[in-house]
Motif scaffolding. Structure first.
Motif, short mmCIF file in Angstrom:
data_model
loop_
_atom_site.label_atom_id
_atom_site.label_comp_id
_atom_site.label_asym_id
_atom_site.label_seq_id
_atom_site.Cartn_x
_atom_site.Cartn_y
_atom_site.Cartn_z
N UNK A 23 0.84 -1.19 0.00
CA UNK A 23 0.00 0.00 0.00
C UNK A 23 0.88 1.25 0.00
N UNK A 24 0.58 2.14 -0.92
CA UNK A 24 1.36 3.37 -1.04
C UNK A 24 0.59 4.55 -0.47
N UNK A 25 1.34 5.47 0.10
CA UNK A 25 0.75 6.71 0.61
C UNK A 25 1.72 7.86 0.36
N UNK A 26 1.19 9.07 0.43
CA UNK A 26 2.02 10.25 0.24
C UNK A 26 2.09 10.73 -1.19
N UNK A 27 1.81 9.82 -2.12
CA UNK A 27 1.85 10.16 -3.54
C UNK A 27 1.20 9.03 -4.32
N UNK A 28 0.54 9.37 -5.41
CA UNK A 28 -0.02 8.32 -6.24
C UNK A 28 1.10 7.56 -6.94
N UNK A 29 0.89 6.24 -7.06
CA UNK A 29 1.86 5.42 -7.78
C UNK A 29 1.36 5.06 -9.17
N UNK A 30 0.26 5.65 -9.58
CA UNK A 30 -0.36 5.26 -10.84
C UNK A 30 0.52 5.57 -12.05
N UNK A 31 1.47 6.47 -11.92
CA UNK A 31 2.34 6.82 -13.04
C UNK A 31 3.68 6.09 -13.01
N UNK A 50 7.90 -7.37 -11.51
CA UNK A 50 7.67 -5.94 -11.70
C UNK A 50 6.50 -5.74 -12.66
N UNK A 51 5.94 -4.55 -12.58
CA UNK A 51 4.79 -4.22 -13.42
C UNK A 51 4.88 -2.76 -13.82
N UNK A 52 4.54 -2.46 -15.08
CA UNK A 52 4.65 -1.08 -15.50
C UNK A 52 3.45 -0.28 -15.00
N UNK A 53 3.43 1.01 -15.32
CA UNK A 53 2.47 1.91 -14.71
C UNK A 53 1.02 1.51 -14.98
N UNK A 54 0.75 0.97 -16.16
CA UNK A 54 -0.63 0.65 -16.52
C UNK A 54 -1.01 -0.78 -16.18
N UNK A 55 -0.02 -1.58 -15.87
CA UNK A 55 -0.29 -3.00 -15.66
C UNK A 55 -0.22 -3.82 -16.93
N UNK A 56 0.09 -3.16 -18.03
CA UNK A 56 0.12 -3.85 -19.31
C UNK A 56 1.34 -4.70 -19.55
N UNK A 57 2.39 -4.45 -18.80
CA UNK A 57 3.61 -5.25 -18.94
C UNK A 57 4.05 -5.74 -17.56
N UNK A 58 4.37 -7.00 -17.50
CA UNK A 58 4.86 -7.59 -16.26
C UNK A 58 6.15 -8.36 -16.54
N UNK A 69 2.18 -13.97 -9.51
CA UNK A 69 1.53 -13.00 -10.38
C UNK A 69 1.53 -11.64 -9.71
N UNK A 70 2.07 -10.64 -10.41
CA UNK A 70 2.06 -9.28 -9.90
C UNK A 70 0.89 -8.55 -10.56
N UNK A 71 0.23 -7.71 -9.77
CA UNK A 71 -0.88 -6.92 -10.30
C UNK A 71 -0.94 -5.60 -9.52
N UNK A 72 -1.78 -4.71 -10.01
CA UNK A 72 -1.90 -3.42 -9.34
C UNK A 72 -3.32 -2.90 -9.46
N UNK A 73 -3.72 -2.12 -8.46
CA UNK A 73 -4.99 -1.43 -8.47
C UNK A 73 -4.66 0.04 -8.23
N UNK A 97 8.97 -1.98 -4.07
CA UNK A 97 9.77 -0.82 -4.46
C UNK A 97 9.06 -0.07 -5.58
N UNK A 98 9.18 1.25 -5.54
CA UNK A 98 8.61 2.09 -6.58
C UNK A 98 9.71 2.55 -7.53
N UNK A 99 9.44 2.44 -8.81
CA UNK A 99 10.39 2.97 -9.79
C UNK A 99 10.23 4.48 -9.87
N UNK A 100 11.19 5.13 -10.52
CA UNK A 100 11.07 6.57 -10.74
C UNK A 100 10.45 6.89 -12.09
N UNK A 101 10.04 5.90 -12.81
CA UNK A 101 9.40 6.12 -14.11
C UNK A 101 8.27 5.13 -14.30
N UNK A 102 7.54 5.32 -15.38
CA UNK A 102 6.40 4.45 -15.64
C UNK A 102 6.77 3.09 -16.20
N UNK A 103 8.01 2.98 -16.70
CA UNK A 103 8.47 1.71 -17.27
C UNK A 103 9.56 1.14 -16.38
#
Length: 122
Positions: A23-31, A50-58, A69-73, A97-103
């Protein structure tokens, strides 16, 4: 700065399943791309999934492919790791871990969670 809190770890018998949440807080992780690593006693931290910002690539480590299986909401600002057919060698502390980019790029990582223990008994 995003704060990440993992949960869902525990003790399970070999062949069982667990679902970890991050669970993330303080900032959205959607990007941002998100990942899971693990570290067993006496070993280096290793990439799990790992999973990219949209969930389209794992992406998965060979050792967990077909079992995890990794997934995101993004609406819940949460990332999951479903772990099936667990083996004793999956025993480790699992970190989100959160990446600094969407990919996903494991060379460009940002915030880490504190970890959650997963123990698989034989």
């Amino acid at each position: 700065q995003v704060q990440l809190v993992e949960s869902g770890g525990g003790l399970v018998q070999a062949g069982g399943s667990l679902r970890l949440s991050c669970a993330a807080s303080g900032r959205t992780i959607s990007n941002y791309a998100m990942g899971w690593f693990r570290q067993a006693p006496g070993k280096e931290r290793e990439f799990v999934a790992a999973i990219n910002w949209s969930g389209g690539n794992t992406y998965y480590a060979e050792s967990v492919k077909g079992r995890f299986t990794i997934s995101r909401d993004n609406a819940k600002n949460t990332v999951y790791l479903q772990m099936n057919s667990l083996k004793p060698e999956d025993t480790a502390v699992y970190y989100c871990v959160a990446s600094r980019s969407g990919w996903w790029d494991r060379r460009d990582l940002g915030s880490w969670g504190q970890g959650t223990q997963v123990t698989v008994s034989s």
